[in-house]
Scaffold this motif. Structure first.
Motif, PDB file in Angstrom:
ATOM      1  N   TYR A   4       0.842  -1.189   0.000  1.00  0.00           N
ATOM      2  CA  TYR A   4       0.000   0.000   0.000  1.00  0.00           C
ATOM      3  C   TYR A   4       0.879   1.242   0.000  1.00  0.00           C
ATOM      4  O   TYR A   4       2.048   1.197   0.337  1.00  0.00           O
ATOM      5  CB  TYR A   4      -0.901   0.052   1.240  1.00  0.00           C
ATOM      6  CG  TYR A   4      -1.892  -1.080   1.324  1.00  0.00           C
ATOM      7  CD1 TYR A   4      -3.186  -0.935   0.844  1.00  0.00           C
ATOM      8  CD2 TYR A   4      -1.523  -2.291   1.888  1.00  0.00           C
ATOM      9  CE1 TYR A   4      -4.096  -1.972   0.927  1.00  0.00           C
ATOM     10  CE2 TYR A   4      -2.427  -3.337   1.978  1.00  0.00           C
ATOM     11  CZ  TYR A   4      -3.711  -3.166   1.494  1.00  0.00           C
ATOM     12  OH  TYR A   4      -4.609  -4.206   1.592  1.00  0.00           O
ATOM     13  N   CYS A   6       0.516   5.326   1.336  1.00  0.00           N
ATOM     14  CA  CYS A   6      -0.359   6.235   2.073  1.00  0.00           C
ATOM     15  C   CYS A   6       0.302   7.600   2.180  1.00  0.00           C
ATOM     16  O   CYS A   6       1.480   7.703   2.486  1.00  0.00           O
ATOM     17  CB  CYS A   6      -0.609   5.680   3.473  1.00  0.00           C
ATOM     18  SG  CYS A   6      -1.721   6.679   4.468  1.00  0.00           S
ATOM     19  N   GLU A  55     -12.574  -9.786  15.288  1.00  0.00           N
ATOM     20  CA  GLU A  55     -11.556  -8.746  15.279  1.00  0.00           C
ATOM     21  C   GLU A  55     -10.198  -9.385  15.610  1.00  0.00           C
ATOM     22  O   GLU A  55     -10.103 -10.209  16.518  1.00  0.00           O
ATOM     23  CB  GLU A  55     -11.881  -7.649  16.289  1.00  0.00           C
ATOM     24  CG  GLU A  55     -13.084  -6.807  15.901  1.00  0.00           C
ATOM     25  CD  GLU A  55     -13.296  -5.641  16.842  1.00  0.00           C
ATOM     26  OE1 GLU A  55     -12.867  -5.744  18.014  1.00  0.00           O
ATOM     27  OE2 GLU A  55     -13.871  -4.629  16.405  1.00  0.00           O
ATOM     28  N   ASP A 116      -3.547   4.401  13.096  1.00  0.00           N
ATOM     29  CA  ASP A 116      -4.955   4.672  13.394  1.00  0.00           C
ATOM     30  C   ASP A 116      -5.831   4.425  12.170  1.00  0.00           C
ATOM     31  O   ASP A 116      -6.931   3.865  12.276  1.00  0.00           O
ATOM     32  CB  ASP A 116      -5.125   6.117  13.868  1.00  0.00           C
ATOM     33  CG  ASP A 116      -4.654   6.326  15.292  1.00  0.00           C
ATOM     34  OD1 ASP A 116      -4.422   5.318  16.000  1.00  0.00           O
ATOM     35  OD2 ASP A 116      -4.509   7.499  15.698  1.00  0.00           O
ATOM     36  N   SER A 117      -5.352   4.829  11.000  1.00  0.00           N
ATOM     37  CA  SER A 117      -6.125   4.640   9.774  1.00  0.00           C
ATOM     38  C   SER A 117      -6.304   3.162   9.456  1.00  0.00           C
ATOM     39  O   SER A 117      -7.411   2.723   9.105  1.00  0.00           O
ATOM     40  CB  SER A 117      -5.414   5.342   8.612  1.00  0.00           C
ATOM     41  OG  SER A 117      -6.098   5.122   7.403  1.00  0.00           O
ATOM     42  N   VAL A 118      -5.236   2.379   9.584  1.00  0.00           N
ATOM     43  CA  VAL A 118      -5.320   0.946   9.305  1.00  0.00           C
ATOM     44  C   VAL A 118      -6.243   0.255  10.304  1.00  0.00           C
ATOM     45  O   VAL A 118      -7.053  -0.603   9.936  1.00  0.00           O
ATOM     46  CB  VAL A 118      -3.915   0.310   9.328  1.00  0.00           C
ATOM     47  CG1 VAL A 118      -4.002  -1.210   9.270  1.00  0.00           C
ATOM     48  CG2 VAL A 118      -3.080   0.833   8.164  1.00  0.00           C
ATOM     49  N   GLU A 120      -8.766   1.578  11.950  1.00  0.00           N
ATOM     50  CA  GLU A 120     -10.159   1.977  11.729  1.00  0.00           C
ATOM     51  C   GLU A 120     -10.763   1.332  10.486  1.00  0.00           C
ATOM     52  O   GLU A 120     -11.977   1.128  10.416  1.00  0.00           O
ATOM     53  CB  GLU A 120     -10.251   3.503  11.614  1.00  0.00           C
ATOM     54  CG  GLU A 120     -10.017   4.243  12.915  1.00  0.00           C
ATOM     55  CD  GLU A 120     -11.047   3.896  13.983  1.00  0.00           C
ATOM     56  OE1 GLU A 120     -12.213   3.618  13.627  1.00  0.00           O
ATOM     57  OE2 GLU A 120     -10.682   3.896  15.167  1.00  0.00           O
ATOM     58  N   ASN A 121      -9.948   1.001   9.509  1.00  0.00           N
ATOM     59  CA  ASN A 121     -10.466   0.495   8.240  1.00  0.00           C
ATOM     60  C   ASN A 121     -10.351  -1.010   8.081  1.00  0.00           C
ATOM     61  O   ASN A 121     -10.587  -1.547   6.993  1.00  0.00           O
ATOM     62  CB  ASN A 121      -9.751   1.195   7.079  1.00  0.00           C
ATOM     63  CG  ASN A 121     -10.165   2.644   6.935  1.00  0.00           C
ATOM     64  OD1 ASN A 121     -11.259   2.946   6.466  1.00  0.00           O
ATOM     65  ND2 ASN A 121      -9.302   3.548   7.375  1.00  0.00           N
ATOM     66  N   ASN A 122      -9.998  -1.693   9.153  1.00  0.00           N
ATOM     67  CA  ASN A 122      -9.913  -3.151   9.138  1.00  0.00           C
ATOM     68  C   ASN A 122     -10.467  -3.687  10.459  1.00  0.00           C
ATOM     69  O   ASN A 122     -10.697  -2.929  11.401  1.00  0.00           O
ATOM     70  CB  ASN A 122      -8.467  -3.606   8.942  1.00  0.00           C
ATOM     71  CG  ASN A 122      -7.917  -3.216   7.586  1.00  0.00           C
ATOM     72  OD1 ASN A 122      -8.162  -3.887   6.593  1.00  0.00           O
ATOM     73  ND2 ASN A 122      -7.169  -2.124   7.542  1.00  0.00           N
ATOM     74  N   ARG A 123     -10.707  -4.975  10.501  1.00  0.00           N
ATOM     75  CA  ARG A 123     -11.268  -5.576  11.705  1.00  0.00           C
ATOM     76  C   ARG A 123     -10.146  -5.858  12.700  1.00  0.00           C
ATOM     77  O   ARG A 123      -9.604  -6.948  12.787  1.00  0.00           O
ATOM     78  CB  ARG A 123     -12.028  -6.860  11.357  1.00  0.00           C
ATOM     79  CG  ARG A 123     -13.368  -6.589  10.691  1.00  0.00           C
ATOM     80  CD  ARG A 123     -14.160  -7.848  10.417  1.00  0.00           C
ATOM     81  NE  ARG A 123     -13.644  -8.562   9.244  1.00  0.00           N
ATOM     82  CZ  ARG A 123     -12.966  -9.686   9.301  1.00  0.00           C
ATOM     83  NH1 ARG A 123     -12.716 -10.260  10.472  1.00  0.00           N
ATOM     84  NH2 ARG A 123     -12.543 -10.278   8.198  1.00  0.00           N
TER      85      ARG A 123
END
Length: 239
Positions: A4, A6, A55, A116-118, A120-123
């Motif tokens: 990825y 970012c 999770e 934080d982004s990862v 929030e956007n994954n389980r």
């Protein structure tokens, strides 16, 4: 292990507080924006797609200075990313960003925003966020633990420089495992010894593994320690 890229925008607020008795000094406030482009790999365990309601824990891995730069494949030379390429299966997600600067420290604010982004956007189980790093990445791991003490459930540091004066800022409830080679000439083992002794003296839960006859590349033995990953999986934040 997926690749990825970012781009992060980090906002920092600066303010000067001037003494009113000196008219040539003024009070001022300036908001600055810094953009940091971070390339990274994100690994998902085998069960992630099967267990869609579950999770999973996540491990943030910070590489050493030798893997810094613009070639993301360099990250695969050491640590968990290397083990993944070799066929190792991990029970948690692994976030492995690359420091884009060969001769600069990690930008820990950007790292925190990326993490934080990862999350929030994954389980991801927010009570089971783990941290590890080697060499320059080990120093960054210590810094992350100091600056974000309520984020991580456990941390493992391999031959990293330590923020000794700020040891007390680290969360006392977070278990720590430190690894270091006794013959390390790049970052002497005294760095880890002093930090471990300080933390233990304050009642922290710290494990310390020393490698006799081993130099700066103690991460080879450390990341092959299967107990390390079992230890991570047992840790969970209680707050």
């Amino acid at each position: 292990m997926k690749k990825y890229l970012c781009t992060l925008c980090v906002v920092v607020l600066f303010q000067s507080c001037a003494a009113q008795s000196k008219p040539n000094l003024i009070d001022a406030e300036l908001e600055t924006v810094t953009t940091e482009k971070l390339a990274y790999y994100l690994y998902f365990p085998e069960d992630y797609e099967k267990e869609t309601e579950r999770e999973f824990p996540i491990l943030l891995f910070l590489h050493g200075g030798g893997e810094s730069g613009k070639d993301l494949t360099e990250i695969k030379r050491n640590g968990p990313p290397k083990m993944i390429v070799e066929g190792k299966q991990f029970p948690f997600l692994i976030l492995a960003p690359q420091n884009p600067y060969q001769k600069k420290w990690w930008n820990t604010r950007a790292l925190n925003q990326l993490l934080d982004s990862v999350v929030e956007n994954n389980r991801v189980d927010k009570k089971r966020i783990y941290l590890t790093g080697l060499s320059r990445g080990g120093g960054a791991a210590w810094e992350m633990a100091v600056q974000y003490p309520e984020k991580f459930a456990a941390m493992a540091v391999i031959c990293g420089m330590t923020p000794l004066p700020y040891a007390a800022w680290i969360d006392k409830n977070m278990p720590i495992w430190v690894f270091h080679g006794e013959e390390d000439e790049s970052i002497p083992i005294s760095e880890s010894e002093t930090m471990v002794n300080r933390l233990k003296g304050m009642g922290y839960d710290v494990k310390f593994t020393r490698y006799p006859g081993v130099g700066h590349n103690s991460w080879i033995q450390a990341y092959k320690t299967e107990e390390l990953y079992d230890w991570f999986m047992r840790q969970e934040r209680k707050d």
